[in-house]
Structures are given as C-alpha cells and as structure tokens.
Design an enzyme around this catalytic site. Structure first.
Site, mmCIF file in Angstrom:
data_model
loop_
_atom_site.group_PDB
_atom_site.id
_atom_site.type_symbol
_atom_site.label_atom_id
_atom_site.label_comp_id
_atom_site.label_asym_id
_atom_site.label_seq_id
_atom_site.Cartn_x
_atom_site.Cartn_y
_atom_site.Cartn_z
ATOM 1 N N GLU A 237 2.830 2.392 17.595
ATOM 2 C CA GLU A 237 2.078 3.715 18.155
ATOM 3 C C GLU A 237 1.276 4.024 17.777
ATOM 4 O O GLU A 237 0.998 5.073 16.009
ATOM 5 C CB GLU A 237 3.421 4.796 17.942
ATOM 6 N N CYS B 250 -1.758 12.499 17.440
ATOM 7 C CA CYS B 250 -2.807 11.415 18.409
ATOM 8 C C CYS B 250 -2.633 11.428 20.045
ATOM 9 O O CYS B 250 -3.644 11.337 20.844
ATOM 10 C CB CYS B 250 -1.559 10.757 18.484
HETATM 11 P P1 NAD Z 1 -0.827 7.078 8.042
HETATM 12 O O1 NAD Z 1 -2.190 6.973 6.690
HETATM 13 O O2 NAD Z 1 -0.037 8.671 7.597
HETATM 14 O O3 NAD Z 1 -0.057 5.759 8.168
HETATM 15 C C1 NAD Z 1 0.839 5.912 8.524
HETATM 16 C C2 NAD Z 1 2.308 5.440 7.311
HETATM 17 O O4 NAD Z 1 1.038 4.051 7.261
HETATM 18 C C3 NAD Z 1 2.066 5.499 6.115
HETATM 19 O O5 NAD Z 1 3.680 5.429 6.053
HETATM 20 C C4 NAD Z 1 1.470 5.060 5.294
HETATM 21 O O6 NAD Z 1 2.178 4.750 4.382
HETATM 22 C C5 NAD Z 1 1.309 3.764 5.869
HETATM 23 N N1 NAD Z 1 0.188 2.908 5.738
HETATM 24 C C6 NAD Z 1 -0.759 2.802 5.023
HETATM 25 N N2 NAD Z 1 -1.988 2.230 4.907
HETATM 26 C C7 NAD Z 1 -1.489 0.961 4.917
HETATM 27 C C8 NAD Z 1 -1.233 -0.436 4.356
HETATM 28 N N3 NAD Z 1 -2.126 -0.580 4.169
HETATM 29 N N4 NAD Z 1 -0.050 -1.208 5.053
HETATM 30 C C9 NAD Z 1 1.009 -1.122 5.358
HETATM 31 N N5 NAD Z 1 1.069 0.461 5.232
HETATM 32 C C10 NAD Z 1 0.372 1.395 5.398
HETATM 33 O O7 NAD Z 1 -1.902 8.384 8.501
HETATM 34 P P2 NAD Z 1 -2.708 7.652 9.675
HETATM 35 O O8 NAD Z 1 -2.797 6.256 9.832
HETATM 36 O O9 NAD Z 1 -4.189 8.176 8.620
HETATM 37 O O10 NAD Z 1 -2.273 8.250 10.942
HETATM 38 C C11 NAD Z 1 -3.384 8.331 12.025
HETATM 39 C C12 NAD Z 1 -3.066 7.932 12.962
HETATM 40 O O11 NAD Z 1 -2.344 7.909 13.621
HETATM 41 C C13 NAD Z 1 -4.243 8.146 13.841
HETATM 42 O O12 NAD Z 1 -4.920 7.103 14.849
HETATM 43 C C14 NAD Z 1 -3.333 8.888 15.332
HETATM 44 O O13 NAD Z 1 -3.679 8.774 16.530
HETATM 45 C C15 NAD Z 1 -2.955 7.591 14.703
HETATM 46 N N6 NAD Z 1 -1.253 8.535 15.792
HETATM 47 C C16 NAD Z 1 0.273 7.723 16.887
HETATM 48 C C17 NAD Z 1 0.857 8.380 16.926
HETATM 49 C C18 NAD Z 1 1.304 7.288 18.131
HETATM 50 O O14 NAD Z 1 2.889 8.190 18.343
HETATM 51 N N7 NAD Z 1 0.836 6.701 18.770
HETATM 52 C C19 NAD Z 1 1.105 9.768 16.049
HETATM 53 C C20 NAD Z 1 0.293 10.063 15.003
HETATM 54 C C21 NAD Z 1 -0.270 9.687 14.506
#
Ligand code: NAD
Length: 456
Positions: free
Chosen positions: A210, A244
């Site tokens: 997602e 998102c």
């Molecule tokens: P985040 O930094 O919280 O990362 C999400 C998860 O990934 C966390 O649990 C984190 O610990 C883990 N993570 C971070 N780096 C990692 C790595 N290198 N390897 C493995 N796991 C890792 O959140 P984010 O990525 O900054 O979230 C924002 C993004 O999420 C935006 O692009 C947004 O559009 C997307 N998003 C999508 C949805 C959806 O339902 N499609 C919902 C909310 C957010």
C-alpha cells in the site's frame, strides 16, 4: 519483543489453534473491547503524535477500525464457508470446492500518518482469516506505537500476536532475513515498498504493498465549484495533508481557475480560521525532517495563500501555490503535506499530459457534472481508487477494495477484501469411487476422437 519466537507462533498456527470460527470470533471481540476501553488513551496518543482532535481521531482512526471489526464479526461465518463451484464435463461426477485457508504467520508493517488504523485494519482481516500476526508500528509515531503494543500485549497471547518496535530500516531486514513469513502487508513509501518486495522475493513471500504517489484532482469547467472547493479543501488539509489519499495537486479548467481559488481560500478560512496554528482542528507535521522537506517546497513557486510556518511547533499553514518552477521537486515528488499546487488546463489532452508525468497514482479525483466526461476520465488513466465529485472518502467505504496500481502498490483491502488478502484459495476436487471409466486410463490408442469431443 517477548521471548516467544516466530517459530513458536508457527507451531501455534500449525496446531490449528486459530482455525475455528469460535476462536477467530472471540479474538475479534477482544480486539473491539480493547479498542473501546482505550478510547481516551488513543485520543491522547494521536494528539501527541499528530495533534489530531478527538473528532478527527474517531472519524478517521478509531471509528473506521471499529467499523471493520464489526463488519468482520457480522460476516465471518459466511466468509469462512467453502465455496462450491461447478465441475467440468471431463471430471463429472466429481464435486469441487474452494476453501479459504489461512496463510500462516503474517507480518503487517504500518506507517505514521494514520498510525492506528493503517496498522490495525489489516489486523482485522488477518485475524478473521485465521492467521498469527506480527505487527511493526511506525517508529515515527512513538506514542501510538507504544500504546498499540500495550493494548495488544494485554489482549492476545504472544504465540498468536506480537508487536515488534524499532527503526524499520534495521529491524525489518533482520526479521525478513531470519524468518519466512507467509504474507507481508506493507503500508508506506514506494521506495521502501520496493525494498520490501525485493527481500520478500528471496523467499517467494507474497506481499501486499500500500504505497504512495502524486494524486491528481481535476476540476472541469462545469463543476460545482463551491462543493469542489470544500471537498478538496478537507481532503487536502485534514491531518495537515499527511494523507496518502489527499489530492496532491489540482488541475482546474482555465476558465474557472480564479473562481475556484476564491472558493478554496474562503473554505480554508471557514475550516481553520485566519490562523490555523491556534485551531484545534488543524494538525501538525509529524517531525522536523518532514517539516524541512515540506518548507523547502515553499520557494518553488508563488504562494497565493498561507505559507506561514513555525519549526518549533511543527506548523505549516494550509498553503496554495501557483507558477511552480519547471523541474521543481513539487512537480515530481509526492507532497504529503498541506501544500496544494494549482495548475490551469485548457483541454483534457493537456491535463492528461501533466498527470502522466507521474503515472499510476494511488487516487484520482474528478469534479464535473457531466456523466459523459466522468465516463471518459474514468477510463483514460490507470489509478488505484478515487472519487467523482469527492475526495478521500472512498477509503472509508469497506465494500470498496483499497489499494494502488503500478508504483502506488499492489493488492486491495478493507472489509471482505482484507479477509481475501490473508487467505489463499485451497482448491479441492472430490471424486466418487463408484464411477471409474476405463477411457481415462491407458492404453489410449483409438480414443483420440472421443478425447477431442470431451476435452475442448
Ligand atoms: P514510515 O517512515 O513510517 O515507513 C513505513 C514503515 O516502513 C515503518 O514501519 C518503518 O519502520 C518501515 N521502514 C522504514 N524504512 C525501512 C526500510 N529501509 N526497510 C524496511 N522497513 C522500513 O512511513 P513513510 O514511508 O514515510 O510513509 C509515507 C508514505 O506512505 C507516503 O508515500 C504515503 O503515500 C504512503 N502511504 C500509503 C498509504 C496507503 O494506504 N497506500 C497510507 C499511508 C501512507
């Protein structure tokens, strides 16, 4: 992490502990109860992490989660039923069934912007489907992450459900390299989604991703501009744009652009007052890293509304921008904050060209009164989900699968779709022994004509 290992969870699963309807139902009930008992603690945690008001928390976090639990409880028995399917002529008089079967021990990884529901709604599906669950909350919403751990620990045995905390970049590769999960459900950025997919490929672990993207919002000349401005305003500035499914940018027909902008500015004032920093309904940016990333955008064009910011309080005002510098990050990166670039377009071809620069959005929004225009837009580009004459609310209808396409993700969940994510279809044919025609066995010489009649 407790001393219960993932291997212990697998034995718990393999013993069939999670299989029965009664077990799953009981866990869902306990889940609902612990959420209800922690209503105030949830408000406090989400205020601390994101300055969300109780009303916003109920509408976009707790309420949605409870709605999913209640819906699963209501339909679980039906979802678990094996599905009878027809049997083809060749195999008669056999009977065929599809058994929705739990995958095993699944990993669910959440993000920080809706740190409760984006992590726990998938859990509803995973429990309903009869899996054991490992949860990884986002470290960037620490108050919610530790509350979730507390709630889960007091509700579920560790062989059934565990919470793993920490820096995802360190903890997740460690987990995936040392253990094969039966499914990984990831919500977060496209960049990390790719890394997860690569790690999962080593063990052929199925994934649901997602992810994000730049979500376009098109306002045609015949749109109801008052309603459009209000619905775009709420979709963009809720949770300070850290959503998102927020419209990333607006493409408005050149003939109505000025009118639309006036309406939008007036909505923002009505929603959040002249100074949103003192308004309880307006959120804050999650941390200084995101704040710095977002404020850098403010110099990439002309600010026509808002633009005020305060690093100390992680505040960025609802902001509208125009005349974006060619090649700027604002045109290519997902904004994920309260900054809304507005562009004028002359005709659909031009609007499509602008959208296609960042193809495969997670969500797409269209405002027009004309059914023919609606139909044409709906088929003219790929996107995961969206609305006609609305924004963001599609997420809250659990009958619609929620997910992306291409770079915005793979797989859809919510409601019954979540149950399907966490089950696989075990396909079984049962053949009686009283009928066993010789034609099916060698020698086959002379049977070709008959085969051609039956198998085609
Ligand atoms: P985040 O930094 O919280 O990362 C999400 C998860 O990934 C966390 O649990 C984190 O610990 C883990 N993570 C971070 N780096 C990692 C790595 N290198 N390897 C493995 N796991 C890792 O959140 P984010 O990525 O900054 O979230 C924002 C993004 O999420 C935006 O692009 C947004 O559009 C997307 N998003 C999508 C949805 C959806 O339902 N499609 C919902 C909310 C957010």
């Amino acid at each position: 992490m407790s001393h219960t290992t993932f291997a212990d969870m697998r034995s718990f699963f393999e013993k069939g502990s999670t299989h029965a309807f009664s077990f799953r139902k009981e866990q869902l009930r306990l889940f609902r109860q612990v959420v209800l008992e922690h209503e105030q603690a949830i408000y406090d945690a989400l205020y601390a992490d994101l300055k969300k008001s109780p009303e916003e928390v109920w509408a976009t976090e707790t309420g949605l989660l409870l709605q999913e639990i209640n819906y699963a409880l209501k339909h679980l028995r039906k979802w678990m039923q094996p599905q009878k399917v027809r049997t083809n002529l060749l195999n008669l008089p056999s009977r065929s069934r599809i058994y929705p079967s739990a995958k095993g021990v699944v990993l669910i990884i959440g993000t920080w912007n809706f740190p409760l529901q984006l992590l726990l709604i998938p859990v509803v599906g995973a429990i309903a489907a009869g899996n054991c669950v490992v949860l990884k909350p986002s470290e960037h919403a620490p108050a919610t992450a530790s509350l979730i751990e507390e709630m889960m620990k007091k509700t579920f045995p560790a062989e059934f459900l565990q919470v793993v905390q920490g820096d995802g970049a360190a903890v997740i590769p460690d987990m995936l390299n040392s253990y094969r999960f039966d499914h990984i459900f990831y919500t977060g950025s496209t960049a990390v989604g790719k890394a997860i997919y690569q790690m999962a490929a080593k063990t052929l672990t199925p994934v649901t991703l997602e992810l994000g993207g730049k979500d376009p919002c098109v306002v045609e000349a015949d749109a109801n501009l008052k309603v459009a401005a209000r619905r775009i305003g709420i979709g963009k500035f809720s949770n300070a744009g850290q959503m998102c499914v927020s419209p990333d940018y607006v493409l408005v027909h050149e003939t109505v652009k000025e009118l639309f902008l006036q309406e939008l500015k007036s909505c923002i004032r009505k929603f959040y007052g002249d100074d949103a920093s003192v308004n309880d309904n307006y959120g804050k940016i999650i941390n200084s890293r995101q704040f710095d990333r977002l404020t850098a955008y403010l110099s990439q064009g002309k600010i026509v509304y808002g633009g005020q910011h305060d690093r100390e309080r992680l505040y960025i005002a609802p902001t509208i921008m125009e005349d974006i510098t060619p090649g700027a990050g604002l045109l290519q990166e997902e904004i994920f904050g309260p900054i809304l670039p507005v562009f004028a377009f002359k005709n659909r071809e031009e609007a499509l060209r602008m959208i296609e620069r960042n193809s495969h959005p997670l969500s797409f929004y269209l405002f027009t009164r004309n059914p023919q225009t609606q139909k044409e837009w709906m088929t003219s580009l790929p996107f995961g989900n969206g609305c006609i004459n609305n924004t963001a609310w599609q997420f809250t209808n659990h009958n619609l699968p929620f997910g992306g396409i291409g770079t915005s993700g793979m797989g859809g969940y919510h409601g019954k779709h979540s149950f399907e994510v966490f089950t696989y279809k075990k396909a079984v044919m049962k053949t009686p022994t009283w009928f066993d025609p010789a034609i099916k066995y060698p020698p086959f010489q002379g049977k070709l004509k008959l085969f051609k009649r039956i198998i085609r």
